[in-house]
Design an enzyme around this catalytic site. Structure first.
Site, short mmCIF file in Angstrom:
data_model
loop_
_atom_site.label_atom_id
_atom_site.label_comp_id
_atom_site.label_asym_id
_atom_site.label_seq_id
_atom_site.Cartn_x
_atom_site.Cartn_y
_atom_site.Cartn_z
N LYS A 76 78.12 -27.57 126.60
CA LYS A 76 78.38 -27.09 125.23
C LYS A 76 77.66 -25.77 124.99
O LYS A 76 78.23 -24.82 124.43
CB LYS A 76 77.94 -28.14 124.21
N GLN A 119 74.07 -35.40 119.75
CA GLN A 119 74.66 -36.00 120.95
C GLN A 119 74.48 -37.52 120.91
O GLN A 119 73.37 -38.01 120.73
CB GLN A 119 73.98 -35.41 122.20
N ASP A 174 81.57 -32.73 114.61
CA ASP A 174 82.05 -33.88 115.37
C ASP A 174 83.05 -34.71 114.55
O ASP A 174 83.69 -35.62 115.09
CB ASP A 174 80.85 -34.77 115.76
#
Lengths: 294, 294
Positions: B54, B98, B121
């Site tokens: 990322k 994460q 997200d």
């Protein structure tokens, strides 16, 4: 075959009685009187009838009912101030703003201002998101009523093929989530769907929520299927009167289906009863009590 | 028939290039550098690989990348304090925590603490609710990637019959909403569904997201259908190594399908590219700019 008629009037009355019994219990055991505040802006005659019916049924269930009537030209700021006050009011556990609102008011802003814990209409994005995520949430009343009516025929919906025709925020979309929570396999069809009759033909459970009079025909229905009609359409009737019909061609479909809800007397009966359920659940959750037995 | 292979690697690279061009434009025209903050708790090796990837791709797109690594035994309060700081930081437009988090931390509490406007997200209930309601929302990256891959084959999904196998919050449920927004007719199947092969057989679009290696077989697939495989399963391979397979029996299904994504090299390639899309969109929305051209 002649379908069993799912009597919304009887099922709603039973539900209201169970709510009233639970209200009595939480009053006794926890000194908690669930309270519902209904906000009506303007004087739309249909809305006034609904609000009156909610008021009567809320009181009949032993809950506190608070009515707030505002003029049609009320400023959005004043309406938001009222909602902020109701959000803070410890006697109020459910807040319902009667829709539609006048055009001068931005409906989404108003709904987003309601404390999600008191959002008994289940319209706040937070509740929609919790429902979509499979978490505990206050869910909209009409879809909740559809599930209860279905459960009056099927003890379990697990593995049944359901079709929901219509994808509105008020009915179709949340109904899909509730059916998934019941472990049904769900198809969502809508105005752009092709082959709607074939899609319907394999469904054990058919939910019609499109607002098109008598659209769902007997030839679409798998023999023995359960048909839940959410539509309420007003057609011209005899002697200049109007008559109510659903989205399902009731007479012919009831020759094929295993069970069917009539219009009127079906889903429509359940909505206010489910509002009482949501208010009771919200009151218990806000007070930190276990989920009530209804 | 031999299916067209949908090349996730190529499509993701094109998407990243389009994001980079738009980032260049908003830097020039609006002095805005989109910034993504990634929070990693603990040192799970797989998570470390993802986070590194990322970071590299964010920088390659011309965005600012902020990494925050916290020890596995970090207190929930400290993690919440970091998120509050990132919520306030005007250089940060996207926040990604994460997953999975260590067991000592309550994942839902952490996700709910992220500013929904920076929730790239798409996991905050507010975004899930906006998506479920058909409103503009940041949607989870993997389902977004599935739609883009499908659109590489079909200019329009309107009226196509889609089946989504799997109802997770990360993939299946949001994917249903995105497909509805594309005007597809959508069936959601899952572990309790009966007759899965028959349900699949009438679908123009098949999305497999169950995490069961090679479950979807050639006999389930309508000839010419488009098959998108979200599964990533690790099986024992030759010489003690492991090999990756999807939820679809790729070899046999590619003899029947019209188009199919491989594993690896399909959906997995799209996730980070879609994260960049979301970060760019979030930055523009926060700054009050029009939606970017990607």
């Amino acid at each position: 075959m002649t379908a069993r008629i799912i009597d919304g009037k009887v099922i709603a009355a039973e539900l209201r009685a169970r709510v009233a019994a639970e209200v009595e219990r939480v009053k006794c055991e926890h000194q908690l009187t669930p309270g519902l505040a209904v906000v009506l802006v303007g004087n739309d005659p249909a809305s006034e009838v609904y609000v009156r019916s909610k008021h009567t049924q809320t009181q009949a269930a032993g809950m506190a009912s608070f009515e707030h009537k505002l003029p049609a030209d009320v400023g959005q700021g004043d309406l938001l101030a009222l909602i902020a006050k109701l959000n803070r009011d410890p006697a109020v556990h459910g807040i319902l703003v009667q829709l539609p609102l006048p055009k001068s008011i931005h409906t989404e802003t108003i709904i987003n201002a309601i404390d999600p814990a008191k959002d008994v209409d289940g319209l706040h994005p937070n509740n929609a998101g919790r429902l979509a995520g499979g978490f505990a949430a206050l869910s909209p009343c009409t879809p909740l009523g559809c599930i209860i009516l279905t459960r009056s025929v099927h003890a379990s919906l697990e593995g049944l093929n359901a079709i929901v025709i219509g994808r509105s925020n008020l009915v179709g979309r949340p109904l899909v989530q509730l059916l998934l929570n019941e472990n049904a396999t769900v198809t969502i069809a809508h105005s752009r769907s092709k082959d709607l009759p074939q899609l319907c033909a394999r469904a054990d459970l058919v939910y019609a929520a499109v607002g098109r009079p008598e659209m769902v025909r007997a030839s679409w229905i798998k023999p023995g299927a359960t048909v839940i009609d959410v539509g309420i359409n007003r057609l011209p009737g005899a002697e200049g009167k109007t008559r109510l019909v659903g989205d399902v061609a009731f007479k012919e479909v009831s020759e094929v289906a295993g069970a069917i809800t009539p219009v009127p007397g079906g889903v429509g009966q359940m909505t206010v009863a489910c509002l009482l359920v949501n208010t009771l659940r919200a009151a218990c959750a806000i007070r930190g009590l276990p989920k009530p037995g209804v």
